[in-house]
Design a protein around this motif. Structure first.
Motif, PDB file in Angstrom:
ATOM      1  N   PRO A 179       0.831  -1.203   0.000  1.00 26.99           N
ATOM      2  CA  PRO A 179       0.000   0.000   0.000  1.00 26.99           C
ATOM      3  C   PRO A 179       0.870   1.260   0.000  1.00 26.99           C
ATOM      4  CG  PRO A 179      -0.742  -1.536   1.681  1.00 26.99           C
ATOM      5  CD  PRO A 179       0.553  -2.065   1.138  1.00 26.99           C
ATOM      6  N   THR A 180       0.346   2.324  -0.570  1.00 25.79           N
ATOM      7  CA  THR A 180       1.076   3.585  -0.658  1.00 25.79           C
ATOM      8  C   THR A 180       1.455   4.098   0.725  1.00 25.79           C
ATOM      9  OG1 THR A 180      -0.156   4.098  -2.667  1.00 25.79           O
ATOM     10  CG2 THR A 180       1.007   5.915  -1.620  1.00 25.79           C
ATOM     11  N   ALA A 181       0.578   3.945   1.704  1.00 20.73           N
ATOM     12  CA  ALA A 181       0.854   4.426   3.057  1.00 20.73           C
ATOM     13  C   ALA A 181       2.077   3.724   3.648  1.00 20.73           C
ATOM     14  CB  ALA A 181      -0.363   4.213   3.950  1.00 20.73           C
ATOM     15  N   VAL A 182       2.242   2.454   3.357  1.00 22.20           N
ATOM     16  CA  VAL A 182       3.383   1.692   3.876  1.00 22.20           C
ATOM     17  C   VAL A 182       4.676   2.173   3.230  1.00 22.20           C
ATOM     18  CG1 VAL A 182       4.413  -0.609   4.032  1.00 22.20           C
ATOM     19  CG2 VAL A 182       1.968  -0.317   4.424  1.00 22.20           C
ATOM     20  N   THR A 183       4.687   2.331   1.915  1.00 27.55           N
ATOM     21  CA  THR A 183       5.902   2.774   1.229  1.00 27.55           C
ATOM     22  C   THR A 183       6.258   4.205   1.612  1.00 27.55           C
ATOM     23  OG1 THR A 183       4.611   3.367  -0.729  1.00 27.55           O
ATOM     24  CG2 THR A 183       5.645   1.194  -0.707  1.00 27.55           C
ATOM     25  N   GLU A 184       5.255   5.061   1.791  1.00 25.26           N
ATOM     26  CA  GLU A 184       5.523   6.446   2.201  1.00 25.26           C
ATOM     27  C   GLU A 184       6.102   6.494   3.619  1.00 25.26           C
ATOM     28  OE1 GLU A 184       5.422   9.247   0.370  1.00 25.26           O
ATOM     29  OE2 GLU A 184       4.965   7.930  -1.324  1.00 25.26           O
ATOM     30  N   THR A 219       4.728  -2.775  10.156  1.00 25.51           N
ATOM     31  CA  THR A 219       3.817  -1.650  10.006  1.00 25.51           C
ATOM     32  C   THR A 219       2.411  -2.174   9.726  1.00 25.51           C
ATOM     33  OG1 THR A 219       3.395   0.393   8.780  1.00 25.51           O
ATOM     34  CG2 THR A 219       4.331  -1.417   7.540  1.00 25.51           C
ATOM     35  N   ASP A 220       1.416  -1.343  10.000  1.00 25.44           N
ATOM     36  CA  ASP A 220       0.059  -1.736   9.635  1.00 25.44           C
ATOM     37  C   ASP A 220      -0.259  -1.178   8.252  1.00 25.44           C
ATOM     38  OD1 ASP A 220      -0.473   0.965  10.019  1.00 25.44           O
ATOM     39  OD2 ASP A 220      -1.726   0.676  11.787  1.00 25.44           O
TER      40      ASP A 220
END
Length: 100
Positions: free
Chosen positions: A49-54, A91-92
């Motif tokens: 997910p984008t949130a994880v990579t960011e 991370t979630d």
């Protein structure tokens, strides 16, 4: 007579406890971490997910992502390398860091 039986019971109980501790210490690292790795399945790093990579880029800007895993709770296990050191972080799905 009661003291002898009680002493024998205490002695046998303590030997059993010591033996169990020795077996736990002699377990190989693969046996100790098997339960942790079995619940995660590997995913492609592109599918994160984008949130994880960011979150990874923000917290570890120099990190190189080697492998990524996900479990049923949508928690991600990321194997990263920063300079010469390797680490595993969790991370979630929203990019919040977890302590494991």
């Amino acid at each position: 007579m009661k003291k002898i039986i009680l002493s024998a019971a205490i002695l046998l109980g303590s030997l059993t406890t010591m033996n169990a501790q020795d077996q736990a210490q002699n377990a190989t690292p693969a046996e100790q971490t098997a339960s942790a790795t079995q619940e995660f399945t590997e995913v492609k790093t592109e599918d994160l997910p984008t949130a994880v990579t960011e979150a990874l880029k923000k917290s570890y800007p120099d990190a190189v992502l080697a492998k990524a895993y996900v479990n049923e709770k949508k928690e991600y296990k990321l194997e990263i390398t920063v300079k010469d050191q390797s680490a595993t972080v969790f991370t979630d799905v929203d990019g919040n860091w977890l302590k494991k």
